[in-house]
Structure formats: C-alpha cells, structure tokens
Design a protein around this motif. Sequence first.
Motif, PDB file in Angstrom:
ATOM      1  N   SER A  11      98.002  73.645   5.768  1.00  0.00           N
ATOM      2  CA  SER A  11      97.735  73.764   4.537  1.00  0.00           C
ATOM      3  C   SER A  11      97.003  72.681   3.684  1.00  0.00           C
ATOM      4  O   SER A  11      96.298  72.754   3.086  1.00  0.00           O
ATOM      5  CB  SER A  11      98.560  74.807   3.734  1.00  0.00           C
ATOM      6  OG  SER A  11      99.723  74.012   3.708  1.00  0.00           O
ATOM      7  N   ASP A  12      97.691  71.492   3.926  1.00  0.00           N
ATOM      8  CA  ASP A  12      97.367  70.346   3.455  1.00  0.00           C
ATOM      9  C   ASP A  12      95.977  70.071   3.644  1.00  0.00           C
ATOM     10  O   ASP A  12      95.181  69.354   2.787  1.00  0.00           O
ATOM     11  CB  ASP A  12      98.298  69.087   3.861  1.00  0.00           C
ATOM     12  CG  ASP A  12      99.895  69.385   3.387  1.00  0.00           C
ATOM     13  OD1 ASP A  12      99.898  70.062   2.631  1.00  0.00           O
ATOM     14  OD2 ASP A  12     100.731  68.453   3.860  1.00  0.00           O
ATOM     15  N   LEU A  43     102.557  75.576   9.668  1.00  0.00           N
ATOM     16  CA  LEU A  43     101.192  75.981   9.024  1.00  0.00           C
ATOM     17  C   LEU A  43     101.009  75.631   7.452  1.00  0.00           C
ATOM     18  O   LEU A  43     100.081  75.520   7.010  1.00  0.00           O
ATOM     19  CB  LEU A  43     101.195  77.579   9.039  1.00  0.00           C
ATOM     20  CG  LEU A  43     101.108  77.974  10.795  1.00  0.00           C
ATOM     21  CD1 LEU A  43     100.940  79.370  10.554  1.00  0.00           C
ATOM     22  CD2 LEU A  43      99.748  77.530  11.570  1.00  0.00           C
ATOM     23  N   GLY A  44     102.543  75.647   6.921  1.00  0.00           N
ATOM     24  CA  GLY A  44     102.477  75.309   5.413  1.00  0.00           C
ATOM     25  C   GLY A  44     102.354  76.571   4.554  1.00  0.00           C
ATOM     26  O   GLY A  44     103.021  77.542   4.841  1.00  0.00           O
ATOM     27  N   ASP A  45     101.699  76.316   3.496  1.00  0.00           N
ATOM     28  CA  ASP A  45     101.768  77.504   2.459  1.00  0.00           C
ATOM     29  C   ASP A  45     100.606  78.708   2.657  1.00  0.00           C
ATOM     30  O   ASP A  45      99.399  78.216   2.705  1.00  0.00           O
ATOM     31  CB  ASP A  45     101.290  76.634   1.072  1.00  0.00           C
ATOM     32  CG  ASP A  45     101.027  77.713  -0.032  1.00  0.00           C
ATOM     33  OD1 ASP A  45     101.254  78.896   0.226  1.00  0.00           O
ATOM     34  OD2 ASP A  45     101.011  77.251  -1.193  1.00  0.00           O
ATOM     35  N   LEU A  46     101.191  79.582   3.255  1.00  0.00           N
ATOM     36  CA  LEU A  46     100.143  80.599   3.762  1.00  0.00           C
ATOM     37  C   LEU A  46      99.528  81.273   2.679  1.00  0.00           C
ATOM     38  O   LEU A  46      98.298  81.806   2.876  1.00  0.00           O
ATOM     39  CB  LEU A  46     101.052  81.752   4.155  1.00  0.00           C
ATOM     40  CG  LEU A  46     101.920  81.391   5.704  1.00  0.00           C
ATOM     41  CD1 LEU A  46     102.643  82.256   6.312  1.00  0.00           C
ATOM     42  CD2 LEU A  46     100.802  80.609   6.690  1.00  0.00           C
ATOM     43  N   ASP A  47     100.035  81.432   1.569  1.00  0.00           N
ATOM     44  CA  ASP A  47      99.198  81.774   0.218  1.00  0.00           C
ATOM     45  C   ASP A  47      98.167  81.086   0.059  1.00  0.00           C
ATOM     46  O   ASP A  47      97.176  81.420  -0.490  1.00  0.00           O
ATOM     47  CB  ASP A  47     100.396  81.803  -1.010  1.00  0.00           C
ATOM     48  CG  ASP A  47     101.306  83.210  -0.702  1.00  0.00           C
ATOM     49  OD1 ASP A  47     101.179  83.921   0.075  1.00  0.00           O
ATOM     50  OD2 ASP A  47     102.282  82.933  -1.531  1.00  0.00           O
ATOM     51  N   SER A  48      98.372  79.821   0.200  1.00  0.00           N
ATOM     52  CA  SER A  48      97.330  79.012   0.012  1.00  0.00           C
ATOM     53  C   SER A  48      96.075  79.217   0.856  1.00  0.00           C
ATOM     54  O   SER A  48      94.973  78.914   0.516  1.00  0.00           O
ATOM     55  CB  SER A  48      97.834  77.412  -0.005  1.00  0.00           C
ATOM     56  OG  SER A  48      96.447  76.555  -0.145  1.00  0.00           O
ATOM     57  N   LEU A  49      96.583  79.278   2.297  1.00  0.00           N
ATOM     58  CA  LEU A  49      95.601  79.505   3.281  1.00  0.00           C
ATOM     59  C   LEU A  49      95.055  80.894   3.079  1.00  0.00           C
ATOM     60  O   LEU A  49      93.479  80.868   3.288  1.00  0.00           O
ATOM     61  CB  LEU A  49      96.136  79.498   4.481  1.00  0.00           C
ATOM     62  CG  LEU A  49      96.777  78.174   5.039  1.00  0.00           C
ATOM     63  CD1 LEU A  49      97.283  78.340   6.329  1.00  0.00           C
ATOM     64  CD2 LEU A  49      95.649  77.128   5.252  1.00  0.00           C
ATOM     65  N   SER A  50      95.505  81.827   2.482  1.00  0.00           N
ATOM     66  CA  SER A  50      94.829  83.124   2.266  1.00  0.00           C
ATOM     67  C   SER A  50      93.907  82.948   0.994  1.00  0.00           C
ATOM     68  O   SER A  50      92.757  83.626   1.151  1.00  0.00           O
ATOM     69  CB  SER A  50      95.973  84.174   1.836  1.00  0.00           C
ATOM     70  OG  SER A  50      96.843  84.298   2.827  1.00  0.00           O
ATOM     71  N   LYS A 106     101.267  69.603   7.781  1.00  0.00           N
ATOM     72  CA  LYS A 106     101.211  71.204   7.332  1.00  0.00           C
ATOM     73  C   LYS A 106      99.557  71.394   7.328  1.00  0.00           C
ATOM     74  O   LYS A 106      99.020  70.680   6.962  1.00  0.00           O
ATOM     75  CB  LYS A 106     101.710  71.307   5.921  1.00  0.00           C
ATOM     76  CG  LYS A 106     103.115  71.134   5.656  1.00  0.00           C
ATOM     77  CD  LYS A 106     103.493  71.449   4.281  1.00  0.00           C
ATOM     78  CE  LYS A 106     105.121  71.267   3.929  1.00  0.00           C
ATOM     79  NZ  LYS A 106     105.425  71.306   2.329  1.00  0.00           N
ATOM     80  N   GLU A 139      93.321  71.312   1.399  1.00  0.00           N
ATOM     81  CA  GLU A 139      93.375  71.221  -0.124  1.00  0.00           C
ATOM     82  C   GLU A 139      92.251  70.331  -0.545  1.00  0.00           C
ATOM     83  O   GLU A 139      91.643  70.630  -1.859  1.00  0.00           O
ATOM     84  CB  GLU A 139      94.604  70.458  -0.555  1.00  0.00           C
ATOM     85  CG  GLU A 139      95.957  71.453  -0.303  1.00  0.00           C
ATOM     86  CD  GLU A 139      97.305  70.833  -0.901  1.00  0.00           C
ATOM     87  OE1 GLU A 139      97.232  69.749  -1.134  1.00  0.00           O
ATOM     88  OE2 GLU A 139      98.173  71.691  -0.682  1.00  0.00           O
TER      89      GLU A 139
END
Length: 510
Positions: free
Chosen positions: A442-443, A462-469, A440, A446
């Motif tokens: 997003s990993d 892509l993984g966690d889009l909220d995390s990327l935002s 992912k 982190e």
Amino acid sequence: MHKTPQVNEVNEFIEIASDFEDPLEVIREALSNSYDADATQVDINIEQDEEGRNTLVIEDDGHGMDEDDLSSFFDLGNSNKDDAIGYKGHGTKIYYKSDEIRVETVKDGTRIESVMNQPWAKLNNRELPTYSIEKTDTDEPSRTRIEVHGFRAGQGFDPQKLTYNKIEHYIKWKTIGGSTAWHFTDDFHRMDITVELSSTIDDTRDQIQTDNRLEFSPENRDPDGELVAEMMCKHYPPRELTVALDDGRELTIEVVGMVGGKEARNELPTYGKHSAQFGIWLAKDHIKVERYNDAIGADNEFFHFFFVANCQELELSANREKIRNKSGDVYQAITDELDRFMTKVCQDSWYQKYIERRKLEDKKRSIRSQESTLEERRQRTEEQGGLSPSNSAEVIAMLERYSANGAPETIKIADFQMDDEVNAILDTEGELENASLQVKLSDFFEDETPLNHIDRFVCWKLGDLDSLSQVERSPYMGKPIRFDFQENVIRYGGENPRTIPVLELAEKVS
C-alpha cells in the motif's frame, strides 16, 4: 608641488557607522562608554511604541561629559580617551544610524543638553549632521543619559528580535559586561548593569540585573558517579605571560580559563552557535574578539577548552569584530606564547585523566545504547512472532530466505537501487524482471508512482487494504486498477489489462 590627500567626511561617517550590523552592538558600545566613564551603574532601556518606533535609553553614573568630551562623542577620530576602550572614537558612531540622538550629561557642576536631528538621513543625503548644545549650572551629581530614537542596524532594526535571554548572553560574551579583568586585579572596577525591555518586546521577565564579570562554571574536578565526565571541570588560574619583542618592548598576555565537559560548558552564557563558542579567545580590554584554536593542537578537540587571552597590544577593526595586526610581530609573539602555554595545559595530568575518563564513559554509553536497542528489537520480535522488515534491504533478506526454503521458483536479486521507483531487477529462473520491493504494498500507491515498467511486486505485507480499495475506486494514473489477492495479482489497464504478480512474503517465510 605637494598636495595633501583629502577625506570625504560624509563617506567616512557612513562607512564607520555601517560597519556595525548587529543591533546589539549599540549595547556593547554603551557599556564600554559607561565603563570608560568610571560608572558603577549603567541602565539600558529599549522601548517600542504602538507605531513600532523604537527608543534606546542609556543612563550611567559616570563622570559625565564636558563640552570637549561631547565633541569627542560626536566627532570621528577625535577621541580624548587615550588607551581606553573607545580611544579611536569609532564606537559612538553607531548611534548615527538613527532619527535622533539626545544627550543629557552633568560634569563638574555643569549640565549639558545636546540634540542631533536626523543624522542618518542627512548623511545619506550627503550632508554632515549638526548638534545643538545648551549649558546650565547645576548641583546634580555627575551622570550621562543618551537617548537614541529610531535606531536601525543592517537592513533595519526590529526590537522584538531582542529577547532578555539573547541580550544577557550577548552582554556576557561580547561586551565589557563579560570582562575577565577581575581575575587579575584586587581593585577591579565593578559596574552593575540593568537592562529593561518594554513588555511589547519581551514580557518573560522584568529586567536583566548583572555585573561586568564573566564567571566560569563551578569547578568539579572529580565528581562522584559512573557516567559523569560531562560534569568534570577544572579552572586554570590567571597567569600573566611576558614576551620580549625584537625591538625591546615587552608584551603582557593575561590568560585565564577552564576545561570541562558538555554539562559544565552548558552553564556558560554563550552567544550564538554553541559549538563555535569554545577554544582560545584573543581579547582586548578583556572583551573577546577572535579565537585562536591552533594553540590547542590537532590531537585535542577545541570544544573542551574555554580560555581568554587578553593583550592590549592587539589592534582591532572599527567595529571591534576582527584583529587588524595579524601580520605583525605582536600577533606572532602572542600566538607563539599561547602555543607554549596551551601545550602545558594539554599535558596536564588532570586533563589526560579527563580525556581518558570521557572516552571510557562514551564506550560504556555506546554499549548500553546497543544493549537497549537489542532489547527493544528482541521484544518487538517476540511481540510480532518473528522478523518484521522495516526497509527494502530487510525485504531482500526475506526474499533470499524464501528462495532458499523450497519456494516453487528461485528468485535472486540481480540489481538493486534503493531510491529508484523500480528499485530491483530480479533473476527469476533465468529470466530478468523489473520489480518493486516494498515493506508494504500500500505504501507504493500513496505517491501515485507509475506502473509502466514494473513486472512484479515483492512485499512483506499488503499493508492497508482499505487504502488499496480506495485506489481501486478511481482511475490510477488515468487507467482502471484492480487488486486480486485471491490470485495475488494486480490488473492494470482497460480492455486488455496488464497483469502484475504480487509476492507477499509474510505468509511464506517463517
């Protein structure tokens, strides 16, 4: 002229007492002394007051002590026990590591009360401690009560580290409370043992009540069932092995034991690391001292076996933790005879059947485990509608599938280092690129891993889009960052940002 070597008495007392490091050894010595006194009941109480001071109280109904016995109790190397457990007079010196020792004993109509104040402090002040004696006539039955106040071991003594479970297992594994002598005589000297801890130490039960017999797990030679080898257990009855020494003496080795699977062995009251408890134990006074697993042979794993081989000709260190005469003919004769005895045990048809059954069941378990794992993988694949990589190696497999199935560009793995931040070098149409392969995307962000040397990202999703935002809202490693997934790039930097392509494989590989 001849001179006699001198002994520094204070140093000797300190040295002997210091050999005892485990606070539980005070229980071992108390039980041995009570046993030597022919006690049928011994009660041990460990208390701790509100200020953290501890008191150990040992009471038994043995034959008691007269004044000479009391001198032997306090003296060093002046035991009158002959060949009893504590015949060297070292064991009771563990009590010297305390603030006060009080003895109350009755023998042959005489009651003696004795007190030794500050023995450990005085010894460390280079002073031999003294003890008082008061004698009175009495018609009480014989008995002994010993109180040890402020006992310490090692760097200190913390009674709260002594739990009922730990003490009970120690008694059975390391003291006369776990004797195997009852297998060899009809008039075995049974001694009932009670241990009680104050509730501030352990309130999980009221007390320990046991006796001085070590019992094996129940015999179960051929249990019913499919995967039951771990439950199998066979007892090997007591045998007295006689060995002749070159000087004409004869040694007697008393051997008894069992072979069993893990579940059977788990029923034994082991003390310490479980795997370190099994094999062939050499014992004196039927108290286990050291293992001699060489008798089993390299082809047989020691943890299937639990045998105790007792020989009174073994010589032990002061704290009874080691055998001292390993270099002598006695030890050699004992181990040679055990080699022969255990070879026969290993050749026993039941043992061979047990090993074969265990191997067969291990294979069955492995097959079932593999079947279960495969079923879980198939179910997960069906739920996900196909492969879902869980590590970088699986991402590589998806990248190769992507390149082989008509991708607009051919990408090959030129080099891969799993733990590096830039874990891959890609060959893209003949050009080398530094890349980060991620399950992912997003990993990666982190841990705030630097982007300086990365030319491209390859990820499954892509993984966690909220995390990327969230990463976009503040400078990343001191610079602005934007994720443009319309064009599948990351723009990193100020006025002239770097553009890092992102290849998401999930939508491109079927």
